[in-house]
Motif scaffolding. Structure first.
Motif, PDB file in Angstrom:
ATOM      1  N   ALA A 241       0.822  -1.204   0.000  1.00  0.00           N
ATOM      2  CA  ALA A 241       0.000   0.000   0.000  1.00  0.00           C
ATOM      3  C   ALA A 241       0.858   1.256   0.000  1.00  0.00           C
ATOM      4  CB  ALA A 241      -0.936  -0.007   1.202  1.00  0.00           C
ATOM      5  N   LYS A 242       1.931   1.260   0.786  1.00  0.00           N
ATOM      6  CA  LYS A 242       2.815   2.430   0.819  1.00  0.00           C
ATOM      7  C   LYS A 242       3.487   2.644  -0.530  1.00  0.00           C
ATOM      8  CE  LYS A 242       3.832   2.548   5.781  1.00  0.00           C
ATOM      9  NZ  LYS A 242       4.870   2.387   6.837  1.00  0.00           N
ATOM     10  N   LYS A 243       3.866   1.542  -1.200  1.00  0.00           N
ATOM     11  CA  LYS A 243       4.472   1.661  -2.524  1.00  0.00           C
ATOM     12  C   LYS A 243       3.481   2.252  -3.522  1.00  0.00           C
ATOM     13  CE  LYS A 243       6.827  -1.841  -4.123  1.00  0.00           C
ATOM     14  NZ  LYS A 243       7.203  -3.251  -4.427  1.00  0.00           N
ATOM     15  N   VAL A 244       2.229   1.831  -3.423  1.00  0.00           N
ATOM     16  CA  VAL A 244       1.203   2.345  -4.342  1.00  0.00           C
ATOM     17  C   VAL A 244       0.978   3.834  -4.116  1.00  0.00           C
ATOM     18  CG1 VAL A 244      -1.260   2.266  -4.901  1.00  0.00           C
ATOM     19  CG2 VAL A 244       0.038   0.144  -4.666  1.00  0.00           C
ATOM     20  N   VAL A 245       0.841   4.241  -2.863  1.00  0.00           N
ATOM     21  CA  VAL A 245       0.599   5.652  -2.554  1.00  0.00           C
ATOM     22  C   VAL A 245       1.789   6.506  -2.988  1.00  0.00           C
ATOM     23  CG1 VAL A 245       0.267   7.318  -0.693  1.00  0.00           C
ATOM     24  CG2 VAL A 245      -1.034   5.183  -0.706  1.00  0.00           C
ATOM     25  N   ALA A 246       2.994   6.036  -2.682  1.00  0.00           N
ATOM     26  CA  ALA A 246       4.181   6.789  -3.069  1.00  0.00           C
ATOM     27  C   ALA A 246       4.309   6.866  -4.593  1.00  0.00           C
ATOM     28  CB  ALA A 246       5.429   6.139  -2.472  1.00  0.00           C
ATOM     29  N   GLU A 249       1.974   9.438  -6.054  1.00  0.00           N
ATOM     30  CA  GLU A 249       2.495  10.796  -5.878  1.00  0.00           C
ATOM     31  C   GLU A 249       3.591  11.093  -6.907  1.00  0.00           C
ATOM     32  OE1 GLU A 249       3.750  10.821  -1.839  1.00  0.00           O
ATOM     33  OE2 GLU A 249       1.706  10.967  -1.023  1.00  0.00           O
ATOM     34  N   ASP A 250       4.456  10.099  -7.145  1.00  0.00           N
ATOM     35  CA  ASP A 250       5.538  10.292  -8.122  1.00  0.00           C
ATOM     36  C   ASP A 250       5.003  10.486  -9.534  1.00  0.00           C
ATOM     37  OD1 ASP A 250       7.371  10.022  -6.091  1.00  0.00           O
ATOM     38  OD2 ASP A 250       7.801   7.908  -6.502  1.00  0.00           O
ATOM     39  N   HIS A 251       3.867   9.847  -9.827  1.00  0.00           N
ATOM     40  CA  HIS A 251       3.295   9.917 -11.178  1.00  0.00           C
ATOM     41  C   HIS A 251       2.142  10.909 -11.259  1.00  0.00           C
ATOM     42  CE1 HIS A 251       5.553   6.111 -11.375  1.00  0.00           C
ATOM     43  NE2 HIS A 251       5.561   6.297 -12.685  1.00  0.00           N
ATOM     44  N   LEU A 252       2.035  11.764 -10.240  1.00  0.00           N
ATOM     45  CA  LEU A 252       1.033  12.846 -10.224  1.00  0.00           C
ATOM     46  C   LEU A 252      -0.392  12.330 -10.405  1.00  0.00           C
ATOM     47  CD1 LEU A 252       2.984  15.460 -12.380  1.00  0.00           C
ATOM     48  CD2 LEU A 252       2.952  15.212  -9.891  1.00  0.00           C
ATOM     49  N   GLY A 253      -0.641  11.160  -9.819  1.00  0.00           N
ATOM     50  CA  GLY A 253      -1.988  10.603  -9.853  1.00  0.00           C
ATOM     51  C   GLY A 253      -2.332   9.860 -11.119  1.00  0.00           C
ATOM     52  N   GLY A 254      -1.394   9.777 -12.065  1.00  0.00           N
ATOM     53  CA  GLY A 254      -1.658   9.066 -13.312  1.00  0.00           C
ATOM     54  C   GLY A 254      -1.502   7.569 -13.157  1.00  0.00           C
ATOM     55  N   VAL A 255      -1.836   6.854 -14.226  1.00  0.00           N
ATOM     56  CA  VAL A 255      -1.716   5.397 -14.229  1.00  0.00           C
ATOM     57  C   VAL A 255      -0.236   5.009 -14.287  1.00  0.00           C
ATOM     58  CG1 VAL A 255      -2.262   3.280 -15.491  1.00  0.00           C
ATOM     59  CG2 VAL A 255      -3.952   5.111 -15.329  1.00  0.00           C
ATOM     60  N   PHE A 256       0.131   4.000 -13.512  1.00  0.00           N
ATOM     61  CA  PHE A 256       1.508   3.494 -13.527  1.00  0.00           C
ATOM     62  C   PHE A 256       1.465   2.029 -13.129  1.00  0.00           C
ATOM     63  CE2 PHE A 256       0.589   4.853  -9.278  1.00  0.00           C
ATOM     64  CZ  PHE A 256       1.295   4.021  -8.424  1.00  0.00           C
ATOM     65  N   VAL A 263      -1.668   0.270 -11.740  1.00  0.00           N
ATOM     66  CA  VAL A 263      -2.249   1.024 -10.630  1.00  0.00           C
ATOM     67  C   VAL A 263      -2.971   2.240 -11.184  1.00  0.00           C
ATOM     68  CG1 VAL A 263      -1.785   2.337  -8.532  1.00  0.00           C
ATOM     69  CG2 VAL A 263      -0.441   0.284  -9.042  1.00  0.00           C
ATOM     70  N   ASP A 264      -4.274   2.317 -10.900  1.00  0.00           N
ATOM     71  CA  ASP A 264      -5.063   3.486 -11.282  1.00  0.00           C
ATOM     72  C   ASP A 264      -5.831   3.967 -10.056  1.00  0.00           C
ATOM     73  OD1 ASP A 264      -6.944   1.498 -11.007  1.00  0.00           O
ATOM     74  OD2 ASP A 264      -7.658   1.568 -13.076  1.00  0.00           O
ATOM     75  N   GLY A 265      -6.815   4.804 -10.256  1.00  0.00           N
ATOM     76  CA  GLY A 265      -7.547   5.386  -9.136  1.00  0.00           C
ATOM     77  C   GLY A 265      -8.147   4.375  -8.176  1.00  0.00           C
ATOM     78  N   PRO A 266      -8.880   3.369  -8.656  1.00  0.00           N
ATOM     79  CA  PRO A 266      -9.474   2.390  -7.730  1.00  0.00           C
ATOM     80  C   PRO A 266      -8.437   1.626  -6.908  1.00  0.00           C
ATOM     81  CG  PRO A 266     -10.578   2.294  -9.851  1.00  0.00           C
ATOM     82  CD  PRO A 266      -9.386   3.195 -10.031  1.00  0.00           C
ATOM     83  N   VAL A 267      -7.324   1.250  -7.535  1.00  0.00           N
ATOM     84  CA  VAL A 267      -6.275   0.530  -6.800  1.00  0.00           C
ATOM     85  C   VAL A 267      -5.655   1.449  -5.750  1.00  0.00           C
ATOM     86  CG1 VAL A 267      -4.047  -0.649  -6.995  1.00  0.00           C
ATOM     87  CG2 VAL A 267      -5.818  -1.015  -8.732  1.00  0.00           C
ATOM     88  N   LEU A 268      -5.483   2.730  -6.095  1.00  0.00           N
ATOM     89  CA  LEU A 268      -4.959   3.690  -5.122  1.00  0.00           C
ATOM     90  C   LEU A 268      -5.884   3.792  -3.907  1.00  0.00           C
ATOM     91  CD1 LEU A 268      -3.052   5.941  -4.172  1.00  0.00           C
ATOM     92  CD2 LEU A 268      -4.409   7.534  -5.584  1.00  0.00           C
ATOM     93  N   ARG A 269      -7.181   3.845  -4.149  1.00  0.00           N
ATOM     94  CA  ARG A 269      -8.125   3.937  -3.021  1.00  0.00           C
ATOM     95  C   ARG A 269      -8.091   2.682  -2.167  1.00  0.00           C
ATOM     96  NH1 ARG A 269     -11.145   6.423  -7.131  1.00  0.00           N
ATOM     97  NH2 ARG A 269     -12.458   4.586  -7.476  1.00  0.00           N
ATOM     98  N   GLN A 270      -7.881   1.517  -2.799  1.00  0.00           N
ATOM     99  CA  GLN A 270      -7.749   0.286  -2.028  1.00  0.00           C
ATOM    100  C   GLN A 270      -6.502   0.339  -1.144  1.00  0.00           C
ATOM    101  OE1 GLN A 270      -7.843  -2.898  -4.917  1.00  0.00           O
ATOM    102  NE2 GLN A 270      -9.816  -2.208  -5.730  1.00  0.00           N
TER     103      GLN A 270
END
Length: 280
Positions: A241-246, A249-256, A263-270
């Motif tokens: 989870a910390k890797k996803v959140v970080a 942030e590194d990708h300015l909220g974009g898909v990576f 990882v997109d928005g739904p995965v970030l919220r998870q």
């Protein structure tokens, strides 16, 4: 009514233990074990003992921030008597047994967890969840099946999937969870009545966590530790989870991608939900 939700109560932890309100000798012991104690004026207390239970509720206060009082259904005379007793205490969160109408929740004039456990309540769960002083939903299987004229909410030992819920019970569980999410309320999963079936309890806790339940109710102190452990993310989940959140942030909220996972928005919220459960 809006003032009630200015600082709406939420469970301070995932294990919510039922305690008969006519057993004040158990109040503090239950509070020592569980995150929340549900002082029960309904099914755990015989009708003849309810006056004494209400007196005990008033005379034996415990931490109101960690107590929910289950009151009787709105169709009973005990409903008004329960509310009158609560008015003489510092408790301000109730669980409305057999909630079937928005009006029965509104009339408590308290922060209310609506317990969806009848056919009528199940068909009105969205209307109930929309009520302003409904802060959360819980569902129940046994009264539900009794209301259907059935005999068991779970498959028997001689059936396929023994010990697991039948489809109608699962439908109500799902409907309750969806309604809670739709209206921004927390959801509490139902009790596991077979105290010896630890494996079944743990499986249901894992599923509840995966579906975003806030807590699980229980009937025995031995179940508390399993619930608390089940809601606590593993070290690997926290690292992920910390890797996803970080990464977000590194990708300015974009898909990576991380470790081959998109990882997109739904995965970030998870991932954020995992960190919220971890208190990280």
């Amino acid at each position: 009514m809006a003032d009630l939700l200015t600082n709406a109560w939420t469970p301070p932890g995932p294990a919510m233990l039922f305690c008969p309100a006519d057993r004040p000798d158990r109040y503090k012991k239950a509070l020592e074990r569980a995150d929340v104690v549900i002082l029960d004026l309904e099914d755990a207390v015989g009708p003849e003992n309810r006056p004494a239970a209400r007196e005990a509720l008033i005379a034996n206060p415990i931490d109101p921030g960690r107590v929910v009082v289950r009151i009787n259904p709105a169709t009973t005379g005990d409903y008004r008597r329960d509310l009158a007793a609560i008015a003489e205490t510092d408790y301000r969160v109730v669980m409305q047994a057999k909630a079937e109408t928005p009006e029965s929740v509104i009339e408590t004039a308290l922060q209310t967890i609506a317990l969806v456990e009848t056919p009528l309540g199940a068909t009105r769960v969205n209307e109930i969840a929309a009520v302003s002083n409904c802060i959360g939903l819980m569902w129940g299987a046994e009264d539900l099946v009794a209301g259907l004229g059935g005999k068991s909410s779970r498959f028997g030992a001689d059936e396929k999937k023994p010990g697991t819920y039948r489809d109608v019970a699962l439908w109500v569980r799902s409907a309750t969870r969806l309604a809670a999410a739709a209206y921004g309320k927390f959801a509490v999963d139902s009790v596991h009545l077979d105290i010896e079936d630890v494996e079944g309890l743990v499986d249901e806790i894992r599923d509840a966590v995966a579906l975003g339940y806030t807590a699980t109710a229980c009937i025995h102190p031995s179940q508390v530790a399993h619930i608390q452990a089940g809601y606590q993310p593993t070290d690997d989940e926290i690292v992920w989870a910390k890797k996803v959140v970080a990464g977000s942030e590194d990708h300015l909220g974009g898909v990576f991608s991380i470790d081959g996972q998109m990882v997109d928005g739904p995965v970030l919220r998870q991932a954020q939900a995992v960190l919220a459960r971890a208190g990280a």
